[in-house]
Design a protein around this motif. Structure first.
Motif, PDB file in Angstrom:
ATOM      1  N   GLU A  49      42.361  38.499  49.007  1.00 52.86           N
ATOM      2  CA  GLU A  49      41.063  38.953  48.703  1.00 52.86           C
ATOM      3  C   GLU A  49      40.659  38.662  47.328  1.00 52.86           C
ATOM      4  O   GLU A  49      39.770  38.177  46.865  1.00 52.86           O
ATOM      5  N   GLN A  50      41.764  38.849  46.750  1.00 47.55           N
ATOM      6  CA  GLN A  50      41.629  38.463  45.075  1.00 47.55           C
ATOM      7  C   GLN A  50      41.269  37.005  44.936  1.00 47.55           C
ATOM      8  O   GLN A  50      40.609  36.733  44.271  1.00 47.55           O
ATOM      9  N   ARG A  52      39.983  34.946  47.106  1.00 45.51           N
ATOM     10  CA  ARG A  52      38.866  34.591  47.485  1.00 45.51           C
ATOM     11  C   ARG A  52      37.635  34.822  46.608  1.00 45.51           C
ATOM     12  O   ARG A  52      36.862  33.728  46.369  1.00 45.51           O
ATOM     13  N   ALA A  53      37.801  35.883  45.884  1.00 40.06           N
ATOM     14  CA  ALA A  53      36.729  36.251  44.957  1.00 40.06           C
ATOM     15  C   ALA A  53      36.928  35.381  43.765  1.00 40.06           C
ATOM     16  O   ALA A  53      35.789  35.015  43.372  1.00 40.06           O
ATOM     17  N   GLU A  56      35.461  31.998  44.831  1.00 36.15           N
ATOM     18  CA  GLU A  56      33.941  31.992  44.903  1.00 36.15           C
ATOM     19  C   GLU A  56      33.432  32.052  43.527  1.00 36.15           C
ATOM     20  O   GLU A  56      32.277  31.348  43.220  1.00 36.15           O
ATOM     21  N   GLU A  57      33.958  32.420  42.307  1.00 37.27           N
ATOM     22  CA  GLU A  57      33.501  32.723  41.083  1.00 37.27           C
ATOM     23  C   GLU A  57      33.397  31.262  40.532  1.00 37.27           C
ATOM     24  O   GLU A  57      32.606  31.100  39.738  1.00 37.27           O
ATOM     25  N   SER A 107      37.050  33.418  33.764  1.00 35.14           N
ATOM     26  CA  SER A 107      36.945  33.943  35.251  1.00 35.14           C
ATOM     27  C   SER A 107      38.223  34.574  35.612  1.00 35.14           C
ATOM     28  O   SER A 107      38.991  34.534  34.856  1.00 35.14           O
TER      29      SER A 107
END
Length: 254
Positions: A49-50, A52-53, A56-57, A107
């Motif tokens: 999940e980390q 994936r975020a 996307e960023e 980021s």
């Protein structure tokens, strides 16, 4: 007689001043940057999940700068061990180059995605090629116009000092041979940009091509040209494959 002189003097002093001729505004030149990235393997150990975020960023940052500058992504994983992908950016605003770099660094994925190499350059008219047609709205050599071919070959280029001691006529004679060699490969488009005083090299050359073999043959032929004896450095060379950034991130596990 004195009255006539006064009339003449008055006439001279009341003549309207002529405005100086205005120079034709110069066409702006683009700043160009090639940035090579290498993904830290530690990123792959983070929770899905980390990651994936973070992915996307990064894609959102890329899309943001695609709105204000020319930008393309290229894959190098499996072709070189020191970098995974490259971003090619062209813009009229130096802040766009710094802004993209800053946002990626800050980021979530930034600490795991260092810039392992970069080249900074600028578009400029060549002294070896004739001027554009009279009355043309712009010189295409000052604007990076991509053909989006599947392969891009990039490398820095430095000439020896004796090259610049030659007359322009002599240098042009040798460069004409180079140009004739390039014309024999119509599916290869060259983008030559200039780095004098901006970066460690003098030029950055980027060749778009439909064929890896054709580019190899062209470079081998150019090694035999007269001008090649004045080459001081033309490495490292990067073979890049045009891929979308989402595809690249998928392939490197980001």
């Amino acid at each position: 007689m004195s009255g006539q002189m006064e009339t003449v003097e008055q006439t001279v002093t009341t003549l309207p001043e002529q405005e100086p001729a205005r120079a034709k505004p110069k066409q702006p030149r683009q700043l160009v940057r090639f940035v090579f990235y290498k993904l830290d393997p530690q990123w792959l150990r983070l929770p899905a999940e980390q990651r994936r975020a973070g992915r996307e960023e990064l894609l959102a940052i890329y899309d943001e700068y695609a709105q204000c500058s020319l930008i393309r992504s290229y894959a190098l994983y499996g072709l070189r061990s020191d970098c995974d992908f490259m971003l090619w950016q062209a813009t009229y605003d130096l802040g766009h180059l710094q802004g993209l770099s800053s946002k990626i660094r800050r980021s979530a994925i930034g600490p795991y995605l260092p810039e392992v190499r970069s080249f900074l350059s600028m578009t400029k008219r060549s002294v070896y090629v004739g001027k554009g047609p009279r009355g043309a709205a712009h010189d295409p050599r000052l604007v990076i116009t991509l053909e989006d071919k599947p392969y891009l070959f990039v490398y820095p280029f430095v000439k020896t000092r004796p090259w610049y001691a030659l007359s322009l006529q002599e240098r042009k004679r040798m460069m004409d041979e180079h140009i004739r060699m390039g014309v024999a490969y119509p599916n290869i488009k060259i983008h030559t940009t200039y780095s004098f005083g901006l970066d460690d090299q003098e030029f950055v050359v980027a060749f778009e091509s439909d064929s890896v073999a054709d580019f190899l043959d062209l470079v081998q032929e150019m090694r035999e040209s007269e001008a090649s004896q004045y080459t001081l450095r033309d490495t490292p060379m990067f073979t890049c494959v045009a891929r979308s950034l989402p595809e690249i991130l998928d392939d490197i596990g980001a």
